[in-house]
Design a protein around this motif. Structure first.
Motif, PDB file in Angstrom:
ATOM      1  N   GLY A   1     -45.656  14.017   4.061  1.00  0.00           N
ATOM      2  CA  GLY A   1     -46.606  12.943   3.804  1.00  0.00           C
ATOM      3  C   GLY A   1     -47.561  12.700   4.956  1.00  0.00           C
ATOM      4  O   GLY A   1     -48.570  11.985   4.796  1.00  0.00           O
ATOM      5  N   ASN A   2     -47.264  13.304   6.130  1.00  0.00           N
ATOM      6  CA  ASN A   2     -48.146  13.148   7.292  1.00  0.00           C
ATOM      7  C   ASN A   2     -49.293  14.152   7.306  1.00  0.00           C
ATOM      8  O   ASN A   2     -50.147  14.102   8.199  1.00  0.00           O
ATOM      9  CB  ASN A   2     -47.332  13.292   8.588  1.00  0.00           C
ATOM     10  N   LEU A   3     -49.297  15.074   6.346  1.00  0.00           N
ATOM     11  CA  LEU A   3     -50.396  16.050   6.256  1.00  0.00           C
ATOM     12  C   LEU A   3     -51.599  15.368   5.597  1.00  0.00           C
ATOM     13  O   LEU A   3     -51.964  15.651   4.456  1.00  0.00           O
ATOM     14  CB  LEU A   3     -49.955  17.271   5.447  1.00  0.00           C
ATOM     15  N   SER A   4     -52.208  14.472   6.343  1.00  0.00           N
ATOM     16  CA  SER A   4     -53.191  13.545   5.759  1.00  0.00           C
ATOM     17  C   SER A   4     -54.474  14.214   5.275  1.00  0.00           C
ATOM     18  O   SER A   4     -55.283  13.580   4.598  1.00  0.00           O
ATOM     19  CB  SER A   4     -53.528  12.439   6.754  1.00  0.00           C
ATOM     20  N   PHE A   5     -54.699  15.491   5.624  1.00  0.00           N
ATOM     21  CA  PHE A   5     -55.890  16.204   5.160  1.00  0.00           C
ATOM     22  C   PHE A   5     -55.549  17.198   4.041  1.00  0.00           C
ATOM     23  O   PHE A   5     -56.411  17.938   3.585  1.00  0.00           O
ATOM     24  CB  PHE A   5     -56.555  16.950   6.326  1.00  0.00           C
ATOM     25  N   LEU A   6     -54.287  17.206   3.612  1.00  0.00           N
ATOM     26  CA  LEU A   6     -53.826  18.200   2.634  1.00  0.00           C
ATOM     27  C   LEU A   6     -54.519  18.027   1.286  1.00  0.00           C
ATOM     28  O   LEU A   6     -54.620  16.927   0.761  1.00  0.00           O
ATOM     29  CB  LEU A   6     -52.311  18.079   2.446  1.00  0.00           C
ATOM     30  N   GLU A   7     -54.999  19.168   0.748  1.00  0.00           N
ATOM     31  CA  GLU A   7     -55.657  19.173  -0.563  1.00  0.00           C
ATOM     32  C   GLU A   7     -54.866  19.969  -1.600  1.00  0.00           C
ATOM     33  O   GLU A   7     -54.982  19.706  -2.795  1.00  0.00           O
ATOM     34  CB  GLU A   7     -57.063  19.769  -0.439  1.00  0.00           C
TER      35      GLU A   7
ATOM     36  N   GLU B   1     -43.300   9.083   0.540  1.00  0.00           N
ATOM     37  CA  GLU B   1     -44.332   9.345   1.545  1.00  0.00           C
ATOM     38  C   GLU B   1     -45.425  10.276   1.039  1.00  0.00           C
ATOM     39  O   GLU B   1     -46.512  10.334   1.624  1.00  0.00           O
ATOM     40  CB  GLU B   1     -43.691   9.938   2.802  1.00  0.00           C
ATOM     41  N   PHE B   2     -45.154  11.000  -0.060  1.00  0.00           N
ATOM     42  CA  PHE B   2     -46.193  11.857  -0.636  1.00  0.00           C
ATOM     43  C   PHE B   2     -47.401  11.024  -1.075  1.00  0.00           C
ATOM     44  O   PHE B   2     -48.495  11.556  -1.244  1.00  0.00           O
ATOM     45  CB  PHE B   2     -45.632  12.650  -1.818  1.00  0.00           C
ATOM     46  N   GLY B   3     -47.191   9.746  -1.297  1.00  0.00           N
ATOM     47  CA  GLY B   3     -48.296   8.865  -1.678  1.00  0.00           C
ATOM     48  C   GLY B   3     -49.355   8.738  -0.601  1.00  0.00           C
ATOM     49  O   GLY B   3     -50.474   8.271  -0.861  1.00  0.00           O
ATOM     50  N   LYS B   4     -49.022   9.168   0.628  1.00  0.00           N
ATOM     51  CA  LYS B   4     -49.998   9.109   1.720  1.00  0.00           C
ATOM     52  C   LYS B   4     -50.988  10.275   1.679  1.00  0.00           C
ATOM     53  O   LYS B   4     -51.956  10.286   2.438  1.00  0.00           O
ATOM     54  CB  LYS B   4     -49.263   9.104   3.065  1.00  0.00           C
ATOM     55  N   LEU B   5     -50.743  11.246   0.805  1.00  0.00           N
ATOM     56  CA  LEU B   5     -51.612  12.433   0.723  1.00  0.00           C
ATOM     57  C   LEU B   5     -52.843  12.110  -0.131  1.00  0.00           C
ATOM     58  O   LEU B   5     -53.053  12.673  -1.202  1.00  0.00           O
ATOM     59  CB  LEU B   5     -50.833  13.612   0.145  1.00  0.00           C
ATOM     60  N   SER B   6     -53.653  11.209   0.358  1.00  0.00           N
ATOM     61  CA  SER B   6     -54.750  10.649  -0.451  1.00  0.00           C
ATOM     62  C   SER B   6     -55.853  11.650  -0.764  1.00  0.00           C
ATOM     63  O   SER B   6     -56.701  11.395  -1.614  1.00  0.00           O
ATOM     64  CB  SER B   6     -55.346   9.435   0.262  1.00  0.00           C
ATOM     65  N   ARG B   7     -55.888  12.793  -0.050  1.00  0.00           N
ATOM     66  CA  ARG B   7     -56.919  13.807  -0.317  1.00  0.00           C
ATOM     67  C   ARG B   7     -56.411  14.918  -1.237  1.00  0.00           C
ATOM     68  O   ARG B   7     -57.133  15.865  -1.523  1.00  0.00           O
ATOM     69  CB  ARG B   7     -57.398  14.421   0.997  1.00  0.00           C
ATOM     70  N   LEU B   8     -55.151  14.800  -1.665  1.00  0.00           N
ATOM     71  CA  LEU B   8     -54.528  15.863  -2.459  1.00  0.00           C
ATOM     72  C   LEU B   8     -55.249  16.056  -3.793  1.00  0.00           C
ATOM     73  O   LEU B   8     -55.507  15.095  -4.520  1.00  0.00           O
ATOM     74  CB  LEU B   8     -53.057  15.527  -2.710  1.00  0.00           C
ATOM     75  N   ILE B   9     -55.569  17.331  -4.091  1.00  0.00           N
ATOM     76  CA  ILE B   9     -56.261  17.672  -5.339  1.00  0.00           C
ATOM     77  C   ILE B   9     -55.315  18.401  -6.301  1.00  0.00           C
ATOM     78  O   ILE B   9     -55.346  18.175  -7.505  1.00  0.00           O
ATOM     79  CB  ILE B   9     -57.500  18.547  -5.046  1.00  0.00           C
TER      80      ILE B   9
ATOM     81  N   LEU C   1     -56.313  13.561  -7.405  1.00  0.00           N
ATOM     82  CA  LEU C   1     -55.600  14.655  -8.082  1.00  0.00           C
ATOM     83  C   LEU C   1     -56.366  15.182  -9.296  1.00  0.00           C
ATOM     84  O   LEU C   1     -56.861  14.411 -10.116  1.00  0.00           O
ATOM     85  CB  LEU C   1     -54.215  14.194  -8.539  1.00  0.00           C
ATOM     86  N   LYS C   2     -56.409  16.517  -9.393  1.00  0.00           N
ATOM     87  CA  LYS C   2     -56.979  17.163 -10.580  1.00  0.00           C
ATOM     88  C   LYS C   2     -55.903  17.894 -11.389  1.00  0.00           C
ATOM     89  O   LYS C   2     -56.039  18.039 -12.599  1.00  0.00           O
ATOM     90  CB  LYS C   2     -58.078  18.140 -10.162  1.00  0.00           C
TER      91      LYS C   2
END
Length: 641
Positions: A105-111, A128-136, A159-160
């Motif tokens: 969840g700390n990978l804050s730039f993860l797409e 903590e996965f909810g912190k991945l706000s850039r995840l596509i 998310l797509k």
């Protein structure tokens, strides 16, 4: 599933090429990201294909770690370590055991995060996965994940594509999550244990193209708001506990190509709004409690190829408008309450391959127009009061692979034109056919399934029967057949086909002994079920039945058999059912037989057996041993010394 996996492989390749460019210009891996990835690795207990072998503290995660890509600032944007992926030479299928680290969840730039098809990832999805706000893209499907869908997914508004299919995830879907998924195009939650109502907020996911909830425990009604998903192409809500009516709003999904609602508890009628599904190709409503008649408007679905409505409570006559559906390849309407005649317009379905109208109340003549269907392979009209009296001669114009006309009123002899057909499955059971089994039956060399049971055939088995080299399932029970059984057990085969699965010869007049070497006959090597009950057979139970390693069911009830129960039968380790009642068997019951591992049904009542019943683990009722005055011991009274 394979198509989905391949598409993901191509998607991975695209991302890998894209991120190779970024890596060449990127800075060193950010310490927070490196720490998160190493913690994930430490929580993996087994990595047989060494998917994480290059993830070492001494190296740079952006430059040398397999499956990792970074942006120009050294932040990780892609983690791709699926269990099914494309290697240089061929596809690789591997696994990984362990749990998901909350540090991811700390990978804050993860797409892009793909940990799918690893088979053995366990535990819950960390909140903590909810912190991945850039995840596509998030792929966690085909693992052993448990727990619920985290409420924190509410923050994944970018998310797509989200796939959590084929895990052990349970509980309800948080309604707030769907409200934020306005960009998502594919959502796969199938093969889990999700329950409760589907939130009305599902209508907020307006970008959805594919929605798959198959194989869960969702209940309640299908929400009307589902009609807001105007971009849907694929919708699968099958194998759940949905009840109530099919929502009218489904008719507004003009782009929908595939619709699966089968295996639920839906009631009511097919809504007339179905005519709005102008792109629909596959429609499956089977295994529900739907009623009423099929609306004539169904003829306005120009692209439909498959209609699967079996196992419901539909009534009324079939609309002639079905004959307008020129692209139809499959009609499955079995086990309903349809009445009236089969519409002659069905003769216009030039592409039809399967027509299954069995288990209904159709009457009257089969329309001659059906003879025009040159692509028709499977025709099943069984269990309808058609009153055929004879199989229409024009049937020989068809190029059928399967023909089932059980209990349709056929009388007289088998028509000899059957000898020149390529039929593989022939079911003419429960009719009034008479005469001898013709020798030309041996010319039907494509037969793999033959059911002539419950008729009036009276002859021996013709020697030409040996030529049925592809035959695997034979049912001749309840006739007046007699003579020798050798043509059945000595038939030829074409490896790997032509080995018996099942044989039912019960309720006939066969009197010859069963061949002693039946268990050594090549065609018997794979047999699962042998039913010879209610024939005046002579002789003993062949001991070589014990050689049949796949045999599960043996029924020799009321056959006049004598001698002992061979202890060798205990070598047939797959046996679940042994019924030997009403014979003249003597001696003791072998312990090897009574203690077969999978034994569930055992009956030796009304014989002349004696001695103590061997101790056994299976639960066998007293009635299974009665009528043998010499038997004693549990569950019968104790033996007297």
């Amino acid at each position: 599933m394979e198509t989905c996996s391949l598409s993901k492989i191509f998607l991975h390749i695209f991302h890998l090429f894209f991120f190779v460019y970024l890596v060449s210009k990127s800075r060193a891996c950010h310490s927070v990201d490196k720490e998160a990835l190493l913690d994930f690795k430490y929580k993996i207990t087994s990595d047989p294909s060494k998917l994480l072998h290059t993830w070492t503290p001494q190296t740079d995660c952006c430059q040398t770690w397999d499956g990792i890509s970074c942006d120009a600032s050294g932040r990780v944007v892609n983690v791709t370590r699926p269990g099914l992926f494309s290697d240089i030479d061929s596809p690789v299928d591997t696994s990984m055991s362990g749990t998901l680290s909350p540090f991811l969840g700390n990978l804050s730039f993860l797409e892009f995060l793909d940990l799918s098809n690893l088979k053995d990832l366990k535990g819950q999805i960390p909140p903590e996965f909810g912190k991945l706000s850039r995840l596509i893209y998030l792929f966690l499907d085909s693992n052993r994940l448990t727990g619920s869908i985290p409420v924190t997914f509410w923050y994944l508004s970018q998310l797509k594509k989200l796939y959590l299919s084929n895990n052990h995830i349970s509980g309800p879907v948080p309604s707030t999550v769907f409200e934020r998924f306005t960009l998502i195009s594919e959502l796969g939650l199938s093969g889990n244990q999700l329950s409760g109502l589907v939130p009305f907020s599902i209508g907020k996911m307006v970008s959805l193209i594919k929605l798959d909830f198959r194989g869960n425990n969702f209940s309640g009604s299908i929400p009307e708001s589902i009609g807001e998903l105007k971009n849907l192409v694929y919708l699968d809500l099958s194998e759940n506990q949905f009840s109530g009516a099919i929502p009218n709003s489904l008719g507004s999904l003009a782009k929908l190509v595939e619709l699966y609602l089968n295996g639920n508890q839906l009631t009511g009628t097919i809504p007339s709004s179905i005519t709005g599904l102008s792109s629909l190709t596959f429609l499956r409503l089977s295994e529900n409690k739907l009623t009423g008649s099929i609306p004539p408007g169904i003829g306005n679905l120009p692209r439909i190829r498959s209609l699967v409505f079996e196992n419901n409570k539909f009534t009324g006559m079939l609309p002639a408008t079905i004959g307008y559906l020129s692209n139809l390849t499959d009609i499955y309407f079995s086990n309903n309450q349809f009445t009236g005649k089969i519409p002659p317009s069905f003769g216009n379905l030039n592409n039809l391959q399967t027509l299954d109208l069995s288990r209904n109340q159709f009457s009257g003549k089969i329309p001659y127009q059906i003879s025009k269907l040159q692509y028709l392979q499977n025709l099943d009209l069984s269990l309808n009061p058609l009153g055929l009296e004879s199989i229409p001669d024009w049937f020989q114009k068809l190029k059928l692979f399967q023909l089932s006309l059980g209990k349709t009123g056929i009388k007289g002899h088998l028509p000899n034109w059957l000898a020149s057909t390529s039929i593989s499955t022939l079911d003419l059971s429960n009719n009034a056919l008479t005469g001898k089994l013709p020798s030309w039956l041996g010319n039907m060399t494509n037969l793999s399934f033959l059911n002539l049971s419950n008729n009036g055939f009276h002859s021996s088995i013709p020697d030409e029967f040996r030529n049925l080299s592809l035959l695997m399932d034979l049912d001749l029970h309840s006739n007046k057949l007699s003579g020798n059984l050798k043509p059945i057990f000595s038939k030829t085969f074409q490896f790997p086909l032509g080995f018996y699965n099942s044989i039912d010869l019960s309720y006939n007049m066969f009197s010859e002994p069963i061949d002693d070497d039946i268990g050594d006959k090549p065609v018997m090597a794979s047999v699962v079920s042998l039913i010879f009950s209610h024939n005046p057979l002579r002789g003993h139970i062949p001991k070589y039945l014990g050689n049949l390693s796949r045999l599960e069911v043996i029924k020799l009830v009321e056959n006049g058999l004598s001698g002992k129960i061979p202890l060798e039968i205990g070598n047939a380790k797959s046996l679940t059912t042994i019924l030997l009642s009403n014979n003249n068997l003597s001696g003791t019951i072998p312990g090897q037989v009574l203690n077969l591992k999978y034994l569930q049904n055992f009956d030796v009542s009304r014989n002349r057996l004696s001695g103590k019943i061997p101790p056994h683990k299976a639960t066998i009722p007293v009635s299974a041993f009665l009528g043998n005055p010499g038997l004693c011991g549990a569950p019968l009274p104790p033996c007297k010394h």
